[in-house]
Design a protein around this motif. Structure first.
Motif, PDB file in Angstrom:
ATOM      1  N   ILE A   1      -8.632  -0.921   5.328  1.00 52.34           N
ATOM      2  CA  ILE A   1      -9.581  -1.662   4.381  1.00 52.34           C
ATOM      3  C   ILE A   1      -8.989  -3.215   4.306  1.00 52.34           C
ATOM      4  O   ILE A   1      -9.957  -3.970   4.288  1.00 52.34           O
ATOM      5  CB  ILE A   1      -9.482  -1.029   3.054  1.00 52.34           C
ATOM      6  CG1 ILE A   1     -10.091   0.540   2.855  1.00 52.34           C
ATOM      7  CG2 ILE A   1     -10.249  -1.859   1.927  1.00 52.34           C
ATOM      8  CD1 ILE A   1      -9.900   1.136   2.013  1.00 52.34           C
TER       9      ILE A   1
ATOM     10  N   GLN B   1      -4.848  -0.932  -5.172  1.00 56.86           N
ATOM     11  CA  GLN B   1      -4.222  -1.656  -4.179  1.00 56.86           C
ATOM     12  C   GLN B   1      -5.121  -3.050  -3.332  1.00 56.86           C
ATOM     13  O   GLN B   1      -4.459  -3.750  -3.158  1.00 56.86           O
ATOM     14  CB  GLN B   1      -3.705  -0.884  -3.049  1.00 56.86           C
ATOM     15  CG  GLN B   1      -2.595   0.169  -3.642  1.00 56.86           C
ATOM     16  CD  GLN B   1      -1.516  -0.610  -4.355  1.00 56.86           C
ATOM     17  OE1 GLN B   1      -0.995  -1.561  -3.968  1.00 56.86           O
ATOM     18  NE2 GLN B   1      -0.977   0.036  -5.439  1.00 56.86           N
ATOM     19  N   ALA B   2      -6.370  -2.391  -3.111  1.00 55.08           N
ATOM     20  CA  ALA B   2      -7.246  -3.270  -2.598  1.00 55.08           C
ATOM     21  C   ALA B   2      -7.465  -4.712  -3.425  1.00 55.08           C
ATOM     22  O   ALA B   2      -7.501  -5.882  -2.846  1.00 55.08           O
ATOM     23  CB  ALA B   2      -8.589  -2.804  -2.124  1.00 55.08           C
TER      24      ALA B   2
ATOM     25  N   GLY C   1      -5.325   2.417   3.993  1.00 52.70           N
ATOM     26  CA  GLY C   1      -5.420   1.030   3.196  1.00 52.70           C
ATOM     27  C   GLY C   1      -5.258  -0.024   4.000  1.00 52.70           C
ATOM     28  O   GLY C   1      -5.950  -1.221   3.792  1.00 52.70           O
TER      29      GLY C   1
ATOM     30  N   LEU D   1      -7.097   9.375  -5.129  1.00 47.56           N
ATOM     31  CA  LEU D   1      -6.944   8.276  -3.738  1.00 47.56           C
ATOM     32  C   LEU D   1      -7.851   7.038  -3.909  1.00 47.56           C
ATOM     33  O   LEU D   1      -7.390   6.135  -3.619  1.00 47.56           O
ATOM     34  CB  LEU D   1      -7.197   8.975  -2.510  1.00 47.56           C
ATOM     35  CG  LEU D   1      -6.981   8.149  -1.232  1.00 47.56           C
ATOM     36  CD1 LEU D   1      -5.559   7.706  -0.875  1.00 47.56           C
ATOM     37  CD2 LEU D   1      -7.077   8.885   0.124  1.00 47.56           C
TER      38      LEU D   1
ATOM     39  N   PRO E   1      -2.676   8.165   4.336  1.00 50.07           N
ATOM     40  CA  PRO E   1      -3.374   7.333   3.397  1.00 50.07           C
ATOM     41  C   PRO E   1      -3.106   5.902   3.913  1.00 50.07           C
ATOM     42  O   PRO E   1      -3.818   4.966   3.474  1.00 50.07           O
ATOM     43  CB  PRO E   1      -2.851   7.772   2.322  1.00 50.07           C
ATOM     44  CG  PRO E   1      -2.796   9.317   2.440  1.00 50.07           C
ATOM     45  CD  PRO E   1      -1.960   9.256   3.817  1.00 50.07           C
TER      46      PRO E   1
ATOM     47  N   LEU F   1       1.091   4.018  -2.736  1.00 42.68           N
ATOM     48  CA  LEU F   1       0.385   5.292  -2.379  1.00 42.68           C
ATOM     49  C   LEU F   1       1.635   6.427  -2.342  1.00 42.68           C
ATOM     50  O   LEU F   1       1.237   7.794  -2.477  1.00 42.68           O
ATOM     51  CB  LEU F   1      -0.213   5.385  -1.126  1.00 42.68           C
ATOM     52  CG  LEU F   1      -1.456   4.707  -1.103  1.00 42.68           C
ATOM     53  CD1 LEU F   1      -1.807   4.377   0.436  1.00 42.68           C
ATOM     54  CD2 LEU F   1      -2.623   5.435  -1.777  1.00 42.68           C
TER      55      LEU F   1
ATOM     56  N   GLU G   1      -6.394   4.641  -6.520  1.00 37.92           N
ATOM     57  CA  GLU G   1      -5.248   3.776  -5.741  1.00 37.92           C
ATOM     58  C   GLU G   1      -5.755   3.018  -4.876  1.00 37.92           C
ATOM     59  O   GLU G   1      -5.146   1.888  -5.028  1.00 37.92           O
ATOM     60  CB  GLU G   1      -4.333   5.050  -5.325  1.00 37.92           C
ATOM     61  CG  GLU G   1      -2.998   4.378  -5.037  1.00 37.92           C
ATOM     62  CD  GLU G   1      -2.262   3.857  -6.281  1.00 37.92           C
ATOM     63  OE1 GLU G   1      -1.671   2.754  -6.076  1.00 37.92           O
ATOM     64  OE2 GLU G   1      -2.224   4.656  -7.297  1.00 37.92           O
ATOM     65  N   LEU G   2      -6.718   3.404  -4.062  1.00 36.92           N
ATOM     66  CA  LEU G   2      -7.104   2.537  -2.896  1.00 36.92           C
ATOM     67  C   LEU G   2      -7.708   1.331  -3.743  1.00 36.92           C
ATOM     68  O   LEU G   2      -7.750   0.171  -3.154  1.00 36.92           O
ATOM     69  CB  LEU G   2      -8.084   3.119  -1.910  1.00 36.92           C
ATOM     70  CG  LEU G   2      -7.339   3.878  -1.043  1.00 36.92           C
ATOM     71  CD1 LEU G   2      -8.504   4.758  -0.069  1.00 36.92           C
ATOM     72  CD2 LEU G   2      -6.503   3.614  -0.058  1.00 36.92           C
ATOM     73  N   ASN G   3      -8.870   1.532  -4.583  1.00 37.38           N
ATOM     74  CA  ASN G   3      -9.376   0.351  -5.390  1.00 37.38           C
ATOM     75  C   ASN G   3      -8.156  -0.527  -5.985  1.00 37.38           C
ATOM     76  O   ASN G   3      -8.459  -1.668  -5.983  1.00 37.38           O
ATOM     77  CB  ASN G   3     -10.150   0.914  -6.420  1.00 37.38           C
ATOM     78  CG  ASN G   3     -11.605   1.343  -6.087  1.00 37.38           C
ATOM     79  OD1 ASN G   3     -12.288   0.173  -5.976  1.00 37.38           O
ATOM     80  ND2 ASN G   3     -11.883   2.222  -5.375  1.00 37.38           N
TER      81      ASN G   3
ATOM     82  N   PHE H   1       1.032  -1.252   0.149  1.00 37.07           N
ATOM     83  CA  PHE H   1       0.159   0.141  -0.034  1.00 37.07           C
ATOM     84  C   PHE H   1       0.737   1.197   0.066  1.00 37.07           C
ATOM     85  O   PHE H   1       0.649   2.185  -0.843  1.00 37.07           O
ATOM     86  CB  PHE H   1      -0.862  -0.024   1.374  1.00 37.07           C
ATOM     87  CG  PHE H   1      -2.212  -0.727   0.861  1.00 37.07           C
ATOM     88  CD1 PHE H   1      -2.682  -1.992   0.973  1.00 37.07           C
ATOM     89  CD2 PHE H   1      -3.377   0.225   0.473  1.00 37.07           C
ATOM     90  CE1 PHE H   1      -3.614  -2.402   0.973  1.00 37.07           C
ATOM     91  CE2 PHE H   1      -4.530  -0.159   0.356  1.00 37.07           C
ATOM     92  CZ  PHE H   1      -4.700  -1.590   0.485  1.00 37.07           C
TER      93      PHE H   1
END
Length: 224
Positions: free
Chosen positions: A36, A84-85, A33, A77, A29, A11, A80-82, A7
């Protein structure tokens, strides 16, 4: 490499400039991550020997102050979160019943730096958004034809003296992508091979001038 490292590495492209100054002592951030990831791991259920089902919809609740700071990032953001998840789910061999959705919401009862994540399975629609990454920059491709070069007239201007003024273009029809060289002086390569025009898939590397561009396709999800 652990999930927190993954993450953080992903990020890093977002946490630059004014953003990194904004988050000197408040919520980072990387903590969103991790929250989540923790929620995903705790709610994943073994359906069968070959199937582990995880919730696909996550809502991240932040304090009023942190929420306002996050809003200043726009969709960068969330993209990016989507991303990495999704990668974490793939490593863990999790499956989703529908497209992955991450929302950020305000919770006035939380203190600065606190994060609360809830999850459920929801019906969502997926919109695929292409992007081009070069160095630490990510450019969302919003047109059917995006020109890349060193001239200010290019849609994406890159300071690289090995590039022509208008070097190559990325074509996108909503589902398929391609790259076309625009008669550049030094040529364009896709995955190491010189091209004039060729179709490309996600994670394709485009070499032009002294730069390498990575074509990505990011899933943007919205509720039905």
């Amino acid at each position: 490499m652990g999930i927190l490292d993954s993450f953080e590495k992903g990020l890093e492209r977002v946490v630059t400039g004014a953003f990194s100054k904004t988050f000197k002592s408040e919520l980072q951030p990387i903590e969103i991550g991790a929250a989540i990831k923790s929620e995903m791991d705790s709610k994943a259920s073994i359906v069968s020997r070959d199937r582990i089902l995880a919730p696909n919809a996550y809502t991240v609740y932040l304090s009023s102050a942190d929420f306002k700071r996050m809003q200043s990032l726009g969709e960068s953001l969330l993209f990016e979160l989507n991303d990495q998840a999704t990668r974490h789910a793939q490593r863990q061999k999790f499956q989703f019943g529908a497209g992955l959705l991450i929302n950020v919401a305000e919770d006035g009862s939380l203190n600065v730096g606190q994060v609360r994540v809830t999850s459920n399975t929801a019906a969502v629609q997926v919109e695929w958004t292409p992007s081009l990454e070069v160095g630490d920059q990510r450019y969302m491709l919003t047109k059917s034809r995006t020109v890349i070069g060193r001239d200010a007239s290019a849609d994406i201007q890159v300071n690289d003296n090995g590039l022509s003024r208008a070097h190559f273009e990325v074509l996108w029809d909503g589902s398929k992508a391609g790259v076309r060289d625009l008669g550049s002086t030094n040529g364009t390569k896709v995955n190491g091979r010189p091209i004039t025009e060729v179709g490309i898939a996600a994670d394709t590397v485009i070499s032009a001038g002294h730069s390498e561009f990575v074509f990505r396709v990011i899933a943007k999800t919205v509720r039905d």
